[in-house]
Design a protein around this motif. Structure first.
Motif, PDB file in Angstrom:
ATOM      1  N   SER A 144       0.844  -1.196   0.000  1.00 33.12           N
ATOM      2  CA  SER A 144       0.000   0.000   0.000  1.00 33.12           C
ATOM      3  C   SER A 144       0.877   1.243   0.000  1.00 33.12           C
ATOM      4  N   GLY A 145       0.347   2.336  -0.565  1.00 33.74           N
ATOM      5  CA  GLY A 145       1.043   3.613  -0.529  1.00 33.74           C
ATOM      6  C   GLY A 145       2.035   3.864  -1.637  1.00 33.74           C
ATOM      7  N   ALA A 146       2.055   3.021  -2.688  1.00 32.43           N
ATOM      8  CA  ALA A 146       3.010   3.237  -3.775  1.00 32.43           C
ATOM      9  C   ALA A 146       2.818   4.596  -4.433  1.00 32.43           C
ATOM     10  N   GLU A 147       1.589   5.124  -4.348  1.00 34.77           N
ATOM     11  CA  GLU A 147       1.318   6.438  -4.936  1.00 34.77           C
ATOM     12  C   GLU A 147       2.025   7.562  -4.194  1.00 34.77           C
ATOM     13  N   ASN A 148       2.575   7.280  -3.012  1.00 37.45           N
ATOM     14  CA  ASN A 148       3.297   8.291  -2.237  1.00 37.45           C
ATOM     15  C   ASN A 148       4.718   8.514  -2.745  1.00 37.45           C
ATOM     16  N   ILE A 149       5.180   7.661  -3.651  1.00 35.17           N
ATOM     17  CA  ILE A 149       6.520   7.820  -4.213  1.00 35.17           C
ATOM     18  C   ILE A 149       6.456   8.838  -5.356  1.00 35.17           C
ATOM     19  N   GLY A 198      14.857  14.096  -7.070  1.00 34.34           N
ATOM     20  CA  GLY A 198      15.626  13.360  -6.073  1.00 34.34           C
ATOM     21  C   GLY A 198      14.798  13.016  -4.854  1.00 34.34           C
ATOM     22  N   ALA A 199      15.025  11.842  -4.294  1.00 33.94           N
ATOM     23  CA  ALA A 199      14.296  11.391  -3.107  1.00 33.94           C
ATOM     24  C   ALA A 199      15.042  10.222  -2.489  1.00 33.94           C
ATOM     25  N   ILE A 200      14.752   9.967  -1.214  1.00 35.79           N
ATOM     26  CA  ILE A 200      15.334   8.816  -0.516  1.00 35.79           C
ATOM     27  C   ILE A 200      14.188   7.944  -0.011  1.00 35.79           C
ATOM     28  N   LEU A 201      14.173   6.707  -0.455  1.00 32.91           N
ATOM     29  CA  LEU A 201      13.191   5.733   0.015  1.00 32.91           C
ATOM     30  C   LEU A 201      13.829   4.948   1.149  1.00 32.91           C
ATOM     31  N   VAL A 202      13.214   5.023   2.314  1.00 34.94           N
ATOM     32  CA  VAL A 202      13.789   4.419   3.517  1.00 34.94           C
ATOM     33  C   VAL A 202      12.934   3.250   3.975  1.00 34.94           C
ATOM     34  N   CYS A 203      13.588   2.196   4.439  1.00 35.16           N
ATOM     35  CA  CYS A 203      12.849   1.021   4.905  1.00 35.16           C
ATOM     36  C   CYS A 203      13.679   0.267   5.938  1.00 35.16           C
ATOM     37  N   ASN A 204      12.994  -0.458   6.816  1.00 31.48           N
ATOM     38  CA  ASN A 204      13.704  -1.381   7.702  1.00 31.48           C
ATOM     39  C   ASN A 204      14.186  -2.567   6.878  1.00 31.48           C
ATOM     40  N   HIS A 205      15.188  -3.291   7.377  1.00 30.79           N
ATOM     41  CA  HIS A 205      15.817  -4.359   6.589  1.00 30.79           C
ATOM     42  C   HIS A 205      15.698  -5.684   7.325  1.00 30.79           C
ATOM     43  N   THR A 206      14.927  -6.611   6.732  1.00 30.76           N
ATOM     44  CA  THR A 206      14.666  -7.885   7.402  1.00 30.76           C
ATOM     45  C   THR A 206      15.242  -9.087   6.676  1.00 30.76           C
ATOM     46  N   ILE A 231      12.155  12.540   2.041  1.00 27.52           N
ATOM     47  CA  ILE A 231      12.378  11.166   2.492  1.00 27.52           C
ATOM     48  C   ILE A 231      11.034  10.459   2.488  1.00 27.52           C
ATOM     49  N   ILE A 232      10.968   9.287   1.844  1.00 29.47           N
ATOM     50  CA  ILE A 232       9.730   8.511   1.843  1.00 29.47           C
ATOM     51  C   ILE A 232       9.911   7.335   2.796  1.00 29.47           C
ATOM     52  N   PRO A 239       5.563  11.266   2.067  1.00 32.95           N
ATOM     53  CA  PRO A 239       6.924  11.829   2.061  1.00 32.95           C
ATOM     54  C   PRO A 239       7.108  12.867   3.167  1.00 32.95           C
ATOM     55  N   ILE A 240       8.299  12.894   3.734  1.00 38.90           N
ATOM     56  CA  ILE A 240       8.678  13.946   4.673  1.00 38.90           C
ATOM     57  C   ILE A 240       9.426  14.982   3.838  1.00 38.90           C
ATOM     58  N   LEU A 241       8.824  16.137   3.650  1.00 37.73           N
ATOM     59  CA  LEU A 241       9.362  17.152   2.751  1.00 37.73           C
ATOM     60  C   LEU A 241      10.480  17.958   3.409  1.00 37.73           C
TER      61      LEU A 241
END
Length: 309
Positions: free
Chosen positions: A69-74, A79-87, A229-230, A263-265
């Motif tokens: 969900s939320g792919a439309e937020n990209i 320029g942008a940074i996509l951030v995620c936890n790493h499992t 930052i997304i 996104p955090i602008l």
């Protein structure tokens, strides 16, 4: 055009040389490069990003259970940074195939040099390839490994991969500082050119299943480059590609949930001293990502109790 990577030789490389060629190409074969360039041959086997993404997404949807969900937020550009936890290793393909645009990944250098491990195994002490009678075969194997390595690197680059050296120490503290300064400039330049980077701020995959603390590099890059930052969070994927997961059938039963937040602008970033602002932004980003690993509607709630992802 992307800026060049920092000019730091990988371990085992000759000074000033290309480590990927030094490994498997003897001196006499380097001289033949004028008539044979492995890079040209490697390009023939490179699969474009979009067909690969379509195929990968089809396979993931066919065999695995993935909710996104939320792919439309990209944002579609800039320029942008996509951030995620790493499992798990699966985090990257899940993220890549559900993004509406190309993502640039910074991966450890070892992933870009597969021929090293293969060559070490094939030419180890006691290997039949080291026997006098098989000397004629060895150059052929080395050349084939070289082409394979070039093709592998060309493919990863086509798909957005860029190698970095993790925990680089060089000849001392000064060399390490210089390398990471160059690496930081490299990433800032990529962002300013309008590319989207994917960064896992924990720095590595979780070994416990619980999200680890974030490093401040992501926030610092976003502040310097002035890009959004997304935040995104993935759950259900811890040790997903492990042997235990495959043998137990969990691989095909477990649902992976990947949620992408707003996104955090740059206008929302803390102001003032860069170091303090990066620290505050990192703490806020960590809470956002953790909330997204629990449930998408909790993206505005702070992190409370740690749990296995």
């Amino acid at each position: 055009m992307s800026p060049p990577l920092p000019k730091i030789n990988l371990p085992g490389a000759a000074p000033g040389g290309d480590s990927s060629l030094d490994l498997v190409m003897p001196e006499e074969e380097r001289e033949s490069q004028e008539t044979f360039n492995p890079e040209d041959l490697a390009r023939l086997f490179t699969v474009p990003l979009e067909p690969a993404r379509v195929l990968m997404r089809t396979l993931l949807d066919l065999f695995l259970h993935i909710e996104v969900s939320g792919a439309e937020n990209i944002p579609l550009e800039g320029g942008a940074i996509l951030v995620c936890n790493h499992t798990d290793y699966v985090d990257v393909p899940v993220q890549a195939v559900h993004s509406p645009r190309k993502i640039v990944y910074l991966g450890k250098a070892e992933l870009f040099e597969p021929e090293r491990d293969i060559a070490s195994f094939l030419f180890r002490e006691g290997s039949p390839l080291n026997l006098p009678g098989l000397n004629v075969v060895k150059p052929i194997v080395e050349a084939a490994l070289n082409v394979y390595g070039q093709a592998h690197r060309a493919q990863l680059k086509e798909w957005g991969g860029h190698p970095i050296i993790r925990n680089f120490r060089g000849d001392g503290a000064r060399a390490a500082v210089e390398y990471y300064q160059e690496l930081e400039e490299f990433m800032v330049n990529l962002l300013k050119e309008g590319m989207m980077l994917s960064i896992f701020p924990e720095g590595t995959r979780t070994e416990t299943g619980v999200m680890g603390p974030f490093k401040a590099m992501t926030a610092k890059l976003a502040i310097r480059a002035g890009v959004p930052i997304i935040p995104s969070g993935i759950s259900g994927s811890w040790k997903f590609t492990s042997l235990e997961s495959v043998l137990s059938g969990r691989l095909f039963k477990q649902t992976i949930r990947y949620h992408i937040g707003q996104p955090i602008l740059p206008s929302e970033f803390p102001q003032g001293d860069e170091k303090r602002a990066a620290k505050e932004l990192t703490a806020y980003l960590e809470k956002q990502v953790y909330a997204l690993t629990q449930h998408p509607e909790r993206r505005d709630h702070p992190r409370t109790k740690a749990r296995v992802l």
